[in-house]
Write a protein that holds these residues in place. Structure first.
Motif, PDB file in Angstrom:
ATOM      1  N   THR A  83      86.132 -52.681  99.937  1.00 53.16           N
ATOM      2  CA  THR A  83      86.451 -52.782 100.662  1.00 53.16           C
ATOM      3  C   THR A  83      84.878 -52.586 101.590  1.00 53.16           C
ATOM      4  N   ALA A  84      84.561 -54.387 102.619  1.00 52.79           N
ATOM      5  CA  ALA A  84      82.877 -54.050 102.848  1.00 52.79           C
ATOM      6  C   ALA A  84      83.325 -54.349 103.638  1.00 52.79           C
ATOM      7  N   VAL A  85      82.358 -54.386 105.345  1.00 51.57           N
ATOM      8  CA  VAL A  85      82.260 -55.300 106.939  1.00 51.57           C
ATOM      9  C   VAL A  85      81.027 -55.105 106.879  1.00 51.57           C
ATOM     10  N   VAL A  86      79.992 -55.528 108.008  1.00 51.37           N
ATOM     11  CA  VAL A  86      79.131 -55.155 108.940  1.00 51.37           C
ATOM     12  C   VAL A  86      79.582 -55.553 110.650  1.00 51.37           C
ATOM     13  N   GLU A  87      79.108 -54.144 111.035  1.00 50.04           N
ATOM     14  CA  GLU A  87      78.747 -54.408 111.947  1.00 50.04           C
ATOM     15  C   GLU A  87      77.734 -53.885 112.450  1.00 50.04           C
ATOM     16  N   GLU A  88      77.821 -53.869 113.480  1.00 49.60           N
ATOM     17  CA  GLU A  88      75.887 -53.535 114.298  1.00 49.60           C
ATOM     18  C   GLU A  88      74.275 -53.708 113.599  1.00 49.60           C
ATOM     19  N   GLY A  89      74.276 -54.825 112.202  1.00 48.42           N
ATOM     20  CA  GLY A  89      73.211 -54.248 110.916  1.00 48.42           C
ATOM     21  C   GLY A  89      72.994 -53.452 110.305  1.00 48.42           C
ATOM     22  N   LEU A  90      74.538 -52.587 110.087  1.00 48.49           N
ATOM     23  CA  LEU A  90      74.962 -51.605 109.046  1.00 48.49           C
ATOM     24  C   LEU A  90      75.931 -52.000 107.703  1.00 48.49           C
ATOM     25  N   LEU A  91      76.206 -51.793 107.110  1.00 42.91           N
ATOM     26  CA  LEU A  91      77.283 -52.517 105.795  1.00 42.91           C
ATOM     27  C   LEU A  91      78.079 -51.263 105.600  1.00 42.91           C
ATOM     28  N   TYR A  92      79.508 -51.318 105.841  1.00 44.96           N
ATOM     29  CA  TYR A  92      79.994 -49.951 105.672  1.00 44.96           C
ATOM     30  C   TYR A  92      81.114 -50.178 104.513  1.00 44.96           C
ATOM     31  N   VAL A  93      80.793 -49.258 103.390  1.00 41.23           N
ATOM     32  CA  VAL A  93      81.394 -49.454 101.955  1.00 41.23           C
ATOM     33  C   VAL A  93      82.272 -48.391 101.759  1.00 41.23           C
ATOM     34  N   TRP A  94      83.663 -48.838 101.749  1.00 40.81           N
ATOM     35  CA  TRP A  94      84.495 -48.131 101.283  1.00 40.81           C
ATOM     36  C   TRP A  94      85.746 -48.241  99.359  1.00 40.81           C
ATOM     37  N   GLY A  95      86.628 -47.347  99.302  1.00 40.26           N
ATOM     38  CA  GLY A  95      87.328 -48.072  98.420  1.00 40.26           C
ATOM     39  C   GLY A  95      86.654 -48.186  97.483  1.00 40.26           C
ATOM     40  N   GLY A  96      88.065 -49.028  96.560  1.00 41.78           N
ATOM     41  CA  GLY A  96      87.709 -49.172  95.248  1.00 41.78           C
ATOM     42  C   GLY A  96      87.908 -48.810  94.207  1.00 41.78           C
ATOM     43  N   TYR A  97      87.539 -49.178  92.486  1.00 41.17           N
ATOM     44  CA  TYR A  97      87.633 -47.989  91.473  1.00 41.17           C
ATOM     45  C   TYR A  97      85.604 -48.413  90.354  1.00 41.17           C
ATOM     46  N   VAL A  98      86.684 -47.747  89.390  1.00 38.66           N
ATOM     47  CA  VAL A  98      85.029 -46.958  88.531  1.00 38.66           C
ATOM     48  C   VAL A  98      86.089 -47.840  87.235  1.00 38.66           C
ATOM     49  N   SER A  99      85.042 -47.841  86.463  1.00 39.12           N
ATOM     50  CA  SER A  99      86.244 -47.629  84.279  1.00 39.12           C
ATOM     51  C   SER A  99      85.722 -46.209  84.117  1.00 39.12           C
ATOM     52  N   VAL A 100      85.998 -45.356  83.732  1.00 41.43           N
ATOM     53  CA  VAL A 100      86.195 -44.054  82.573  1.00 41.43           C
ATOM     54  C   VAL A 100      86.458 -44.029  81.899  1.00 41.43           C
ATOM     55  N   ALA A 101      85.871 -44.353  80.853  1.00 41.96           N
ATOM     56  CA  ALA A 101      86.655 -44.570  79.241  1.00 41.96           C
ATOM     57  C   ALA A 101      87.031 -45.984  78.857  1.00 41.96           C
ATOM     58  N   VAL A 102      88.255 -45.304  79.073  1.00 35.67           N
ATOM     59  CA  VAL A 102      89.685 -46.924  79.197  1.00 35.67           C
ATOM     60  C   VAL A 102      90.192 -46.833  80.312  1.00 35.67           C
ATOM     61  N   ASN A 103      89.960 -45.255  81.313  1.00 35.27           N
ATOM     62  CA  ASN A 103      90.800 -45.600  82.336  1.00 35.27           C
ATOM     63  C   ASN A 103      89.948 -46.235  83.467  1.00 35.27           C
ATOM     64  N   GLU A 104      90.971 -46.922  84.577  1.00 34.06           N
ATOM     65  CA  GLU A 104      90.728 -47.195  85.962  1.00 34.06           C
ATOM     66  C   GLU A 104      90.948 -45.803  86.740  1.00 34.06           C
ATOM     67  N   VAL A 105      89.487 -45.569  88.137  1.00 26.78           N
ATOM     68  CA  VAL A 105      89.488 -43.990  88.171  1.00 26.78           C
ATOM     69  C   VAL A 105      89.219 -44.370  89.430  1.00 26.78           C
ATOM     70  N   LEU A 106      90.157 -44.854  90.858  1.00 28.13           N
ATOM     71  CA  LEU A 106      90.048 -44.626  92.101  1.00 28.13           C
ATOM     72  C   LEU A 106      88.623 -44.001  92.872  1.00 28.13           C
ATOM     73  N   LEU A 107      88.270 -44.652  93.883  1.00 28.42           N
ATOM     74  CA  LEU A 107      87.023 -44.102  94.308  1.00 28.42           C
ATOM     75  C   LEU A 107      87.792 -43.146  95.114  1.00 28.42           C
ATOM     76  N   PRO A 108      86.428 -41.627  96.148  1.00 31.22           N
ATOM     77  CA  PRO A 108      87.713 -41.028  97.197  1.00 31.22           C
ATOM     78  C   PRO A 108      87.561 -41.779  98.465  1.00 31.22           C
ATOM     79  N   ASN A 109      89.134 -41.553  98.540  1.00 27.40           N
ATOM     80  CA  ASN A 109      89.537 -41.935 100.426  1.00 27.40           C
ATOM     81  C   ASN A 109      88.973 -41.443 100.981  1.00 27.40           C
ATOM     82  N   ASP A 110      87.982 -40.432 101.403  1.00 22.77           N
ATOM     83  CA  ASP A 110      87.946 -39.975 102.454  1.00 22.77           C
ATOM     84  C   ASP A 110      86.095 -40.030 102.992  1.00 22.77           C
ATOM     85  N   GLU A 111      85.712 -40.962 102.041  1.00 24.29           N
ATOM     86  CA  GLU A 111      83.856 -41.249 102.511  1.00 24.29           C
ATOM     87  C   GLU A 111      83.929 -42.641 102.550  1.00 24.29           C
TER      88      GLU A 111
END
Length: 392
Positions: A22-50
């Protein structure tokens, strides 16, 4: 963890590669949260507290810790910004699709999550890969892929395409419209008119004036590039039939309103599962598509995000450059900037000075002569164009 006070961030301080975030722009700043990456054959969700924050003027990343009623790590959530808050709805966590709604204040520097509990109406069924519009302080959600019980499916007088079933639970695509009013903490469903778009997911949406648009998406193995418009005053659907050649069908692309009548489409996964890097402008009044030249043709993207920046720039972040249905390893973390409109003279001068000051000593010596407001803007912009040897 903070960025260095001058220049671009340290090499290690860059948002992690990701897709389905997820990403939004507010007052010239781009905020990015969540999503996932691939580690080997697994889909790994990224940290929820950053939450990662990118200064679009300086090109600097920072990361902040988040507290409160933190949502689970997810991909495929539907995010938007309203009154300085980022809202996320739905998505897929380690247990499957969800139908929870969360918000976080982006302006107070605390980044405290709040789980929103509605007081009236019924929340949509769990889903991900949906889209949303924001209009008159309300959040409106369309489509997506998710689950329904047999009772819920039978009670709905609308098209719902089933993908699979298991023990009385159905998974599939829908074309529902749901409205959330933050002031009333209420969910509702409008009675729409006209021919609604076919159920879909991994489509994209944009808002101009009192109209919301959706484009393309996927149902089973079919990907389209059709464009539909929903009038928020009459709740009437209409389809925009282009009078020119349209982009090929696709999913996991983005659509961004860059003027009152113009939408910018970028990337996606084509009908033949090819990652795309083409950009198109659609004039919704003349119904004409026009493919545009840009400098990122070598950077295909799908399941990325696109946000409107300064002077109608479109900021694309993250996503994948591979067919994630097959390989799912080519996640990205660069921010691509697309100029969709001519820049005003002030922007041209600001960028020219910020670009040239590093190579022209005489210009550096004259910087203090600039008016304070322009000097401050140029100094911020200079870090974006700082030569690579100066960034170390």
């Amino acid at each position: 963890m903070e960025a260095s006070p001058v220049g671009r961030p340290r090499p290690e301080l860059v948002a992690r590669k990701r897709s389905g975030h997820t990403a939004v722009v507010e007052e010239g700043l781009l905020y990015v949260w969540g999503g996932y990456v691939s580690v080997a054959v697994n889909e790994v969700l990224l940290p929820n507290d950053e939450i990662w924050v990118y200064d679009l003027q300086q090109g600097v990343w920072k990361v902040f810790h988040m507290t409160g009623e933190v949502p689970p790590s997810m991909s495929g959530t539907c995010g938007c910004a309203l009154n300085g808050h980022m809202y996320i709805f739905g998505g897929c966590d380690d247990n499957g699709q969800t139908n929870q709604l969360y918000s976080v204040n982006l302006t107070d520097g605390k980044y405290t999550w709040k789980k929103i509990k509605h007081k009236m109406g019924s929340a949509p069924s769990p889903r991900d890969k949906l889209s949303c519009w924001v209009y008159k302080g309300r959040l409106m959600y369309f489509g997506g892929y998710g689950l329904k019980s047999s009772t819920d499916r039978d009670n709905r007088n609308r098209s719902y395409i089933v993908d699979e079933t298991w023990m009385g639970v159905f998974w599939g695509w829908n074309n529902e419209v749901h409205i959330f009013d933050p002031m009333q903490a209420s969910w509702s469903e409008p009675q729409t008119h006209g021919r609604a778009p076919a159920p879909r997911a991994a489509h994209t949406s944009a808002t101009t004036g009192c109209r919301g648009y959706i484009c393309g998406g996927r149902v089973r193995e079919t990907r389209s590039s059709d464009v539909h418009c929903l009038d928020f005053e009459t709740w009437t659907w209409s389809e925009i039939t282009p009078v020119t050649t349209a982009p090929v069908g696709r999913s996991w692309h983005t659509l961004t309103a860059v003027s009152d009548s113009t939408l910018f489409l970028f990337g996606g996964l084509s009908s033949d599962c090819k990652p795309m890097s083409d950009g198109w402008l659609l004039d919704v009044e003349t119904k004409k598509w026009r493919e545009v030249e840009h400098t990122h043709t070598d950077k295909p993207r799908l399941w990325h995000t696109a946000c409107l920046g300064k002077n109608s720039d479109v900021i694309v972040f993250g996503g994948s450059c591979d067919d994630i249905l097959l390989v799912d390893t080519g996640h990205c973390n660069d921010a691509l900037v697309f100029q969709t409109q001519p820049y005003p003279l002030y922007r041209i001068c600001e960028d020219y000075i910020a670009t040239s000051v590093w190579s022209l000593e005489v210009l550096r010596n004259q910087l203090p002569l600039l008016p304070h407001k322009l000097l401050t803007a140029v100094q911020r912009r200079m870090s974006f164009y700082r030569p690579s040897e100066e960034q170390q």
